[in-house]
Motif scaffolding. Structure first.
Motif, PDB file in Angstrom:
ATOM      1  N   ARG A 137      40.810  -0.027  28.588  1.00 51.46           N
ATOM      2  CA  ARG A 137      41.311   0.388  27.253  1.00 51.46           C
ATOM      3  C   ARG A 137      40.586  -0.054  26.157  1.00 51.46           C
ATOM      4  NH1 ARG A 137      46.184  -0.411  29.855  1.00 51.46           N
ATOM      5  NH2 ARG A 137      46.436  -2.580  29.060  1.00 51.46           N
ATOM      6  N   ASP A 138      40.140  -1.497  26.380  1.00 56.37           N
ATOM      7  CA  ASP A 138      39.287  -2.214  25.243  1.00 56.37           C
ATOM      8  C   ASP A 138      38.188  -1.276  24.977  1.00 56.37           C
ATOM      9  OD1 ASP A 138      39.433  -4.303  23.601  1.00 56.37           O
ATOM     10  OD2 ASP A 138      37.755  -5.190  25.090  1.00 56.37           O
ATOM     11  N   TYR A 139      37.326  -1.165  26.294  1.00 54.80           N
ATOM     12  CA  TYR A 139      36.097  -0.420  26.434  1.00 54.80           C
ATOM     13  C   TYR A 139      36.195   1.170  25.446  1.00 54.80           C
ATOM     14  CZ  TYR A 139      32.189   2.327  27.952  1.00 54.80           C
ATOM     15  OH  TYR A 139      30.978   3.032  28.031  1.00 54.80           O
ATOM     16  N   ILE A 140      37.200   1.828  25.533  1.00 53.30           N
ATOM     17  CA  ILE A 140      37.614   3.032  25.121  1.00 53.30           C
ATOM     18  C   ILE A 140      37.734   2.900  23.557  1.00 53.30           C
ATOM     19  CG2 ILE A 140      38.896   4.934  25.084  1.00 53.30           C
ATOM     20  CD1 ILE A 140      39.423   4.543  27.918  1.00 53.30           C
ATOM     21  N   THR A 141      38.550   1.998  23.326  1.00 53.39           N
ATOM     22  CA  THR A 141      39.202   1.547  21.865  1.00 53.39           C
ATOM     23  C   THR A 141      37.958   0.973  21.079  1.00 53.39           C
ATOM     24  OG1 THR A 141      40.049  -0.204  22.415  1.00 53.39           O
ATOM     25  CG2 THR A 141      41.410   1.538  22.200  1.00 53.39           C
ATOM     26  N   THR A 142      37.178   0.266  21.518  1.00 54.81           N
ATOM     27  CA  THR A 142      36.124  -0.591  20.744  1.00 54.81           C
ATOM     28  C   THR A 142      34.721   0.061  20.948  1.00 54.81           C
ATOM     29  OG1 THR A 142      35.790  -2.256  22.294  1.00 54.81           O
ATOM     30  CG2 THR A 142      37.332  -2.622  20.561  1.00 54.81           C
TER      31      THR A 142
END
Ligand code: AMP
Length: 143
Positions: A137-142
């Motif tokens: 999720r972190d990778y996708i959003t940031t």
């Protein structure tokens, strides 16, 4: 992830008894500690058996309640599968599934250093899955 990770979280305490104690003492321990098995050890600390709630049910069903006064050595499993700190969780799951048991004592240099249950493995796997999902999720959003 391996057995060491689980032991770091839950510690290395294992409820043990020697083979001469009665099955009744084992039943009291299972109830008191809310656990599914007790590892049976020689005075030297070497693992010589394991008795789980299934063994208790089987002994009472096939030999009557008087079996509770007999030594646990009469109804424990003597051929105990064990694991090592460096074993992977995949290996443990495969062994538990193949042999249909839910507990694996951890042995190092002939001495008991912990116990892993199927519940510990599932808990660890869920933690791993949640960490992976959070990282994704972190990778996708940031990213
Ligand atoms: P469990 O599913 O662990 O409650 O145990 C089911 C049966 O397998 C019982 O007869 C236990 O004594 C036996 N058992 C449990 N753990 C082991 C093990 N690590 N090695 C051999 N037998 C085991």
């Amino acid at each position: 992830m391996n057995v060491s990770t689980i032991l770091q979280n839950k510690g290395s305490d294992v409820v043990t008894r020697t083979p001469d104690v009665t099955l009744n003492e084992i039943v009291q321990l299972l109830n008191e500690h809310k656990i599914g098995s007790v590892v049976i050890v020689e005075n030297s600390g070497t693992v010589c058996g394991i008795v789980s709630e299934r063994d208790v049910v089987n002994a009472i069903a096939t030999r009557s309640g008087s079996v509770l006064d007999e030594p646990v050595s009469d109804c424990m499993t003597k051929n105990v599968f064990t694991c090592k700190r460096e074993d992977t969780l995949e290996k443990l799951m495969a062994e538990m599934t193949e042999h249909r048991f839910r507990h694996l004592p951890v042995v190092e240099e002939g001495q008991l250093v912990g116990l892993v249950s199927i519940g510990d493995v599932v808990k660890q796997r869920i933690a791993e899955a949640e960490m992976e999902a959070a990282a994704m999720r972190d990778y996708i959003t940031t990213g």
